[in-house]
Design a protein around this motif. Structure first.
Motif, PDB file in Angstrom:
ATOM      1  N   ASP A 381       0.874  -1.178   0.000  1.00 46.24           N
ATOM      2  CA  ASP A 381       0.000   0.000   0.000  1.00 46.24           C
ATOM      3  C   ASP A 381       0.911   1.229   0.000  1.00 46.24           C
ATOM      4  OD1 ASP A 381      -1.769   2.044   0.425  1.00 46.24           O
ATOM      5  OD2 ASP A 381      -2.931   0.991   1.971  1.00 46.24           O
ATOM      6  N   TRP A 382       1.355   1.604  -1.186  1.00 49.63           N
ATOM      7  CA  TRP A 382       2.375   2.644  -1.295  1.00 49.63           C
ATOM      8  C   TRP A 382       1.887   3.985  -0.771  1.00 49.63           C
ATOM      9  CZ3 TRP A 382       7.142   1.160  -2.141  1.00 49.63           C
ATOM     10  CH2 TRP A 382       7.355  -0.065  -2.778  1.00 49.63           C
ATOM     11  N   ASP A 391       8.689  11.975   6.492  1.00 50.54           N
ATOM     12  CA  ASP A 391       8.780  12.992   5.442  1.00 50.54           C
ATOM     13  C   ASP A 391       8.095  12.450   4.190  1.00 50.54           C
ATOM     14  OD1 ASP A 391       9.428  14.931   3.632  1.00 50.54           O
ATOM     15  OD2 ASP A 391      11.606  14.637   3.729  1.00 50.54           O
ATOM     16  N   PRO A 392       6.758  12.535   4.131  1.00 49.94           N
ATOM     17  CA  PRO A 392       6.016  11.931   3.023  1.00 49.94           C
ATOM     18  C   PRO A 392       6.453  12.423   1.647  1.00 49.94           C
ATOM     19  CG  PRO A 392       4.520  12.556   4.790  1.00 49.94           C
ATOM     20  CD  PRO A 392       5.844  13.147   5.128  1.00 49.94           C
ATOM     21  N   GLU A 393       6.766  13.728   1.537  1.00 48.34           N
ATOM     22  CA  GLU A 393       7.132  14.273   0.234  1.00 48.34           C
ATOM     23  C   GLU A 393       8.393  13.604  -0.320  1.00 48.34           C
ATOM     24  OE1 GLU A 393       6.622  16.048   2.977  1.00 48.34           O
ATOM     25  OE2 GLU A 393       4.957  17.435   2.594  1.00 48.34           O
ATOM     26  N   THR A 394       9.383  13.419   0.546  1.00 41.96           N
ATOM     27  CA  THR A 394      10.632  12.804   0.098  1.00 41.96           C
ATOM     28  C   THR A 394      10.438  11.326  -0.223  1.00 41.96           C
ATOM     29  OG1 THR A 394      11.970  14.376   1.362  1.00 41.96           O
ATOM     30  CG2 THR A 394      13.017  12.279   0.764  1.00 41.96           C
ATOM     31  N   HIS A 399      10.346   7.218  -4.541  1.00 42.18           N
ATOM     32  CA  HIS A 399       9.661   6.125  -5.236  1.00 42.18           C
ATOM     33  C   HIS A 399       9.385   6.500  -6.687  1.00 42.18           C
ATOM     34  CE1 HIS A 399       6.029   4.043  -6.701  1.00 42.18           C
ATOM     35  NE2 HIS A 399       6.515   2.988  -6.051  1.00 42.18           N
ATOM     36  N   ASP A 400       8.943   7.737  -6.898  1.00 44.52           N
ATOM     37  CA  ASP A 400       8.482   8.144  -8.226  1.00 44.52           C
ATOM     38  C   ASP A 400       9.619   8.502  -9.183  1.00 44.52           C
ATOM     39  OD1 ASP A 400       6.009   7.737  -7.199  1.00 44.52           O
ATOM     40  OD2 ASP A 400       5.350   9.828  -7.273  1.00 44.52           O
ATOM     41  N   GLU A 401      10.842   8.540  -8.676  1.00 44.60           N
ATOM     42  CA  GLU A 401      11.968   8.795  -9.582  1.00 44.60           C
ATOM     43  C   GLU A 401      12.047   7.730 -10.670  1.00 44.60           C
ATOM     44  OE1 GLU A 401      15.678   9.152  -7.558  1.00 44.60           O
ATOM     45  OE2 GLU A 401      15.158  11.049  -6.579  1.00 44.60           O
ATOM     46  N   THR A 402      11.721   6.491 -10.312  1.00 41.13           N
ATOM     47  CA  THR A 402      11.845   5.392 -11.277  1.00 41.13           C
ATOM     48  C   THR A 402      10.493   4.808 -11.692  1.00 41.13           C
ATOM     49  OG1 THR A 402      12.233   3.952  -9.374  1.00 41.13           O
ATOM     50  CG2 THR A 402      14.161   4.690 -10.614  1.00 41.13           C
ATOM     51  N   LEU A 403       9.490   4.927 -10.821  1.00 39.67           N
ATOM     52  CA  LEU A 403       8.164   4.367 -11.137  1.00 39.67           C
ATOM     53  C   LEU A 403       7.084   5.413 -10.854  1.00 39.67           C
ATOM     54  CD1 LEU A 403       8.603   0.831  -9.508  1.00 39.67           C
ATOM     55  CD2 LEU A 403       8.752   1.391 -11.943  1.00 39.67           C
ATOM     56  N   PRO A 404       7.007   6.457 -11.681  1.00 43.48           N
ATOM     57  CA  PRO A 404       6.107   7.574 -11.383  1.00 43.48           C
ATOM     58  C   PRO A 404       4.630   7.324 -11.700  1.00 43.48           C
ATOM     59  CG  PRO A 404       7.267   7.987 -13.431  1.00 43.48           C
ATOM     60  CD  PRO A 404       7.827   6.709 -12.866  1.00 43.48           C
ATOM     61  N   GLN A 405       4.326   6.388 -12.566  1.00 41.76           N
ATOM     62  CA  GLN A 405       2.944   6.217 -13.005  1.00 41.76           C
ATOM     63  C   GLN A 405       2.050   5.731 -11.848  1.00 41.76           C
ATOM     64  OE1 GLN A 405       5.568   4.961 -14.532  1.00 41.76           O
ATOM     65  NE2 GLN A 405       5.639   5.814 -16.626  1.00 41.76           N
ATOM     66  N   ASP A 406       0.785   6.127 -11.908  1.00 41.31           N
ATOM     67  CA  ASP A 406      -0.169   5.750 -10.851  1.00 41.31           C
ATOM     68  C   ASP A 406      -0.324   4.241 -10.731  1.00 41.31           C
ATOM     69  OD1 ASP A 406      -0.608   8.332 -10.103  1.00 41.31           O
ATOM     70  OD2 ASP A 406      -2.439   8.584 -11.306  1.00 41.31           O
ATOM     71  N   HIS A 412       3.136  -4.708  -6.759  1.00 42.54           N
ATOM     72  CA  HIS A 412       3.703  -5.508  -5.685  1.00 42.54           C
ATOM     73  C   HIS A 412       5.223  -5.617  -5.830  1.00 42.54           C
ATOM     74  CE1 HIS A 412      -0.078  -7.649  -4.004  1.00 42.54           C
ATOM     75  NE2 HIS A 412      -0.358  -6.421  -4.413  1.00 42.54           N
ATOM     76  N   PHE A 413       5.846  -4.494  -6.138  1.00 40.66           N
ATOM     77  CA  PHE A 413       7.299  -4.435  -6.217  1.00 40.66           C
ATOM     78  C   PHE A 413       7.700  -2.961  -6.353  1.00 40.66           C
ATOM     79  CE2 PHE A 413       5.707  -4.774 -10.531  1.00 40.66           C
ATOM     80  CZ  PHE A 413       6.420  -3.797 -11.210  1.00 40.66           C
ATOM     81  N   CYS A 414       8.983  -2.690  -6.129  1.00 42.06           N
ATOM     82  CA  CYS A 414       9.541  -1.372  -6.407  1.00 42.06           C
ATOM     83  C   CYS A 414      10.717  -1.563  -7.358  1.00 42.06           C
ATOM     84  CB  CYS A 414       9.998  -0.677  -5.123  1.00 42.06           C
ATOM     85  SG  CYS A 414      11.431  -1.461  -4.336  1.00 42.06           S
ATOM     86  N   SER A 415      11.422  -0.501  -7.695  1.00 36.43           N
ATOM     87  CA  SER A 415      12.494  -0.604  -8.685  1.00 36.43           C
ATOM     88  C   SER A 415      13.752  -1.261  -8.116  1.00 36.43           C
ATOM     89  CB  SER A 415      12.844   0.778  -9.225  1.00 36.43           C
ATOM     90  OG  SER A 415      13.315   1.610  -8.180  1.00 36.43           O
ATOM     91  N   MET A 416      13.799  -1.471  -6.818  1.00 29.53           N
ATOM     92  CA  MET A 416      14.963  -2.124  -6.216  1.00 29.53           C
ATOM     93  C   MET A 416      15.022  -3.595  -6.618  1.00 29.53           C
ATOM     94  SD  MET A 416      17.614  -2.164  -4.243  1.00 29.53           S
ATOM     95  CE  MET A 416      18.133  -1.783  -2.606  1.00 29.53           C
ATOM     96  N   CYS A 417      13.893  -4.313  -6.471  1.00 28.90           N
ATOM     97  CA  CYS A 417      13.881  -5.754  -6.734  1.00 28.90           C
ATOM     98  C   CYS A 417      13.198  -6.123  -8.046  1.00 28.90           C
ATOM     99  CB  CYS A 417      13.166  -6.488  -5.597  1.00 28.90           C
ATOM    100  SG  CYS A 417      13.985  -6.316  -3.995  1.00 28.90           S
ATOM    101  N   GLY A 418      12.284  -5.273  -8.507  1.00 29.13           N
ATOM    102  CA  GLY A 418      11.522  -5.631  -9.687  1.00 29.13           C
ATOM    103  C   GLY A 418      10.458  -6.660  -9.356  1.00 29.13           C
ATOM    104  N   PRO A 419       9.681  -7.105 -10.358  1.00 32.15           N
ATOM    105  CA  PRO A 419       8.522  -7.971 -10.112  1.00 32.15           C
ATOM    106  C   PRO A 419       8.847  -9.411  -9.711  1.00 32.15           C
ATOM    107  CG  PRO A 419       8.815  -7.593 -12.467  1.00 32.15           C
ATOM    108  CD  PRO A 419       9.781  -6.687 -11.772  1.00 32.15           C
ATOM    109  N   LYS A 420      10.077  -9.876  -9.956  1.00 37.51           N
ATOM    110  CA  LYS A 420      10.363 -11.291  -9.716  1.00 37.51           C
ATOM    111  C   LYS A 420      11.221 -11.562  -8.495  1.00 37.51           C
ATOM    112  CE  LYS A 420       9.965 -12.763 -14.538  1.00 37.51           C
ATOM    113  NZ  LYS A 420      10.633 -13.461 -15.658  1.00 37.51           N
ATOM    114  N   TYR A 421      11.842 -10.507  -7.905  1.00 36.60           N
ATOM    115  CA  TYR A 421      12.794 -10.735  -6.830  1.00 36.60           C
ATOM    116  C   TYR A 421      12.390 -10.078  -5.510  1.00 36.60           C
ATOM    117  CZ  TYR A 421      15.939 -12.551 -10.369  1.00 36.60           C
ATOM    118  OH  TYR A 421      16.503 -13.291 -11.379  1.00 36.60           O
ATOM    119  N   CYS A 422      11.150  -9.669  -5.399  1.00 40.35           N
ATOM    120  CA  CYS A 422      10.691  -9.025  -4.165  1.00 40.35           C
ATOM    121  C   CYS A 422      10.426 -10.091  -3.106  1.00 40.35           C
ATOM    122  CB  CYS A 422       9.429  -8.215  -4.406  1.00 40.35           C
ATOM    123  SG  CYS A 422       8.769  -7.488  -2.882  1.00 40.35           S
TER     124      CYS A 422
END
Length: 447
Positions: A381-382, A391-394, A399-406, A412-422
């Motif tokens: 629940d991002w 600091d919600p803004e930061t 997060h949005d630097e790499t995955l800005p789209q809504d 169920h992943f972020c840009s650190m692990c991607g969809p297969k390694y979370c």
């Protein structure tokens, strides 16, 4: 017996004031607990009557309460004005400052302070000797005791809630500083030392302590007994000068209580990690449990520009050991006057330190936000994670630097692990297998 005026006097008379009740609600404590802590001198409620009449929201500083954070602002002879200081004030409060000190040393000090007090819902502290010196043209040798008494009265009438006054530096202490690496680093302490050497007389603030108590009692201004001989480097930490002054501060704490005033005590700014707890415990013992207001402390001296990080390590240790309030340090410490972004970075570092100390001290509900954020993190629940962040803004911006789209706000992943390694997503898959009975079947087959 005189009618109770201060929070301390009311508490000792068995009265639970409106301010004590408000503090109890904020701290999730019983009102009687707050009254008893104030009566014992272990908690202060900095609440000048003039500031209460404006917009002050009372708060408590003490071992039974949450660990508090102070932010220093103020102009200098070189830079800043009313608008700039109000911007710093709003930034400090937005990022969680529990109190704010106006350390202005430049022009229009009265105008800046009046604006700060009128705008601030948190207690405001000062160091009166700064403004007094400005009005004397910068020559401390010209000070007479009445100059200082008049300035304290003036600032009390303005609505200042607590004042740092360097009463504990005595003439006989000065020789103890001669072999120090960094000498006397407290501005107030160095000014008083210079006055004593010029006049060959005892500290006039020590000698007029009772007169100062009478002024502060009338307005219920809280003492912040300044540590004018605090160490300014690891090499000078925990030395004879520091502890000689601390013994005097213990004496003054008891004298202040006897005259009905609230008292907290300031502590050293540079201490090695292994000496932090000892310093806190020594202050608590010498000053009979009066709240300890720690300036930092920095645990290493080799990182100018990052002293907010260096010091918040020591601050967390001090809070865990029993310090009641931490004075933030900004990245500009030792380098220049902090501006808005420096105030933000200092507050963020110190709110982390104070919060970690509250968790370690098992303060009621201290970990609730952490646990809620952890649940939101596991549930991907991002938006909830951002809301719960310090600091919600930061957090959102990173997060949005790499995955800005809504669409990625429910991924169920972020840009650190991607969809297969979370690992959390994999754990969820394992739990689904368990709920379906598949894990039980695997275990039975293995057996």
């Amino acid at each position: 017996m005189a009618e109770p005026i201060t929070q301390l006097e009311c508490a000792r008379a068995g009265q639970i004031t409106a301010e004590m009740a408000f503090v109890a609600q904020r701290e999730l404590l019983e009102a009687e607990t707050v009254r008893a802590e104030v009566a014992a001198g272990r908690m202060v409620i900095p609440a000048n009557k003039a500031h209460l009449a404006q917009r002050l929201e009372p708060m408590g500083i003490g071992i039974a309460a949450r660990c508090k954070v102070n932010a220093n602002i103020g102009n200098s002879a070189v830079t800043s004005d009313v608008a700039g200081e109000l911007e710093k004030l709003h930034t400090a409060i937005h990022y969680g400052a529990d109190t704010v000190m106006d350390l202005s040393t430049g022009k229009n000090i009265d105008g800046i302070r009046e604006a700060i007090i009128a705008a601030s819902p948190v207690p405001i502290g000062t160091v009166p000797i700064y403004q007094m010196l400005e009005e004397l043209g910068g020559d401390i040798e010209e000070m007479r005791p009445q100059h200082f008494l008049d300035m304290v009265e003036h600032q009390a009438q303005q609505g200042v809630d607590y004042m740092t006054i360097h009463c504990g530096v005595k003439l006989e202490h000065l020789h103890l500083t001669t072999s120090r690496v960094t000498g006397i680093v407290s501005r107030g302490g160095s000014l008083i030392a210079k006055w004593m050497m010029a006049h060959r007389k005892q500290n006039p603030l020590y000698e007029h302590f009772d007169d100062l108590c009478d002024i502060m009692r009338q307005h219920d201004v809280t003492w912040s007994l300044g540590d004018g001989l605090r160490p300014g480097s690891l090499a000078d930490a925990s030395d004879a000068a520091q502890f000689a002054e601390l013994d005097v501060l213990g004496e003054l704490t008891r004298r202040g209580w006897a005259r009905g005033t609230q008292v907290m005590v300031e502590g050293p700014g540079h201490i090695p990690m292994d000496e932090v707890a000892m310093n806190v415990q020594r202050q608590i013992e010498v000053c009979d449990g009066a709240p300890f207001y720690v300036l930092g402390p920095l645990v290493t001296d080799f990182a100018p520009g990052y002293d907010h990080i260096t010091s918040c390590i020591g601050a967390a240790l001090a809070g865990w050991a029993g310090a009641a309030m931490l004075c933030y340090v900004t990245p500009k410490e030792h380098l220049g006057l902090p501006e808005r972004e420096d105030v933000k970075q200092g507050l963020i570092a110190y709110k982390i330190a104070a919060h970690a100390a509250d968790i370690a001290r098992k303060r009621k509900a201290a970990r609730d936000r952490d646990d809620a954020l952890s649940r939101a993190r596991f549930e991907f629940d991002w938006n909830r994670q951002f809301e719960l962040s310090l600091d919600p803004e930061t957090a959102r911006a990173y997060h949005d630097e790499t995955l800005p789209q809504d669409t990625f706000k429910s991924a169920h992943f972020c840009s650190m692990c991607g969809p297969k390694y979370c690992s959390m997503k994999i754990t969820q898959d394992i739990r689904e297998m368990a709920h379906s009975g598949e894990l039980v079947e695997i275990a039975a087959a293995e057996k």
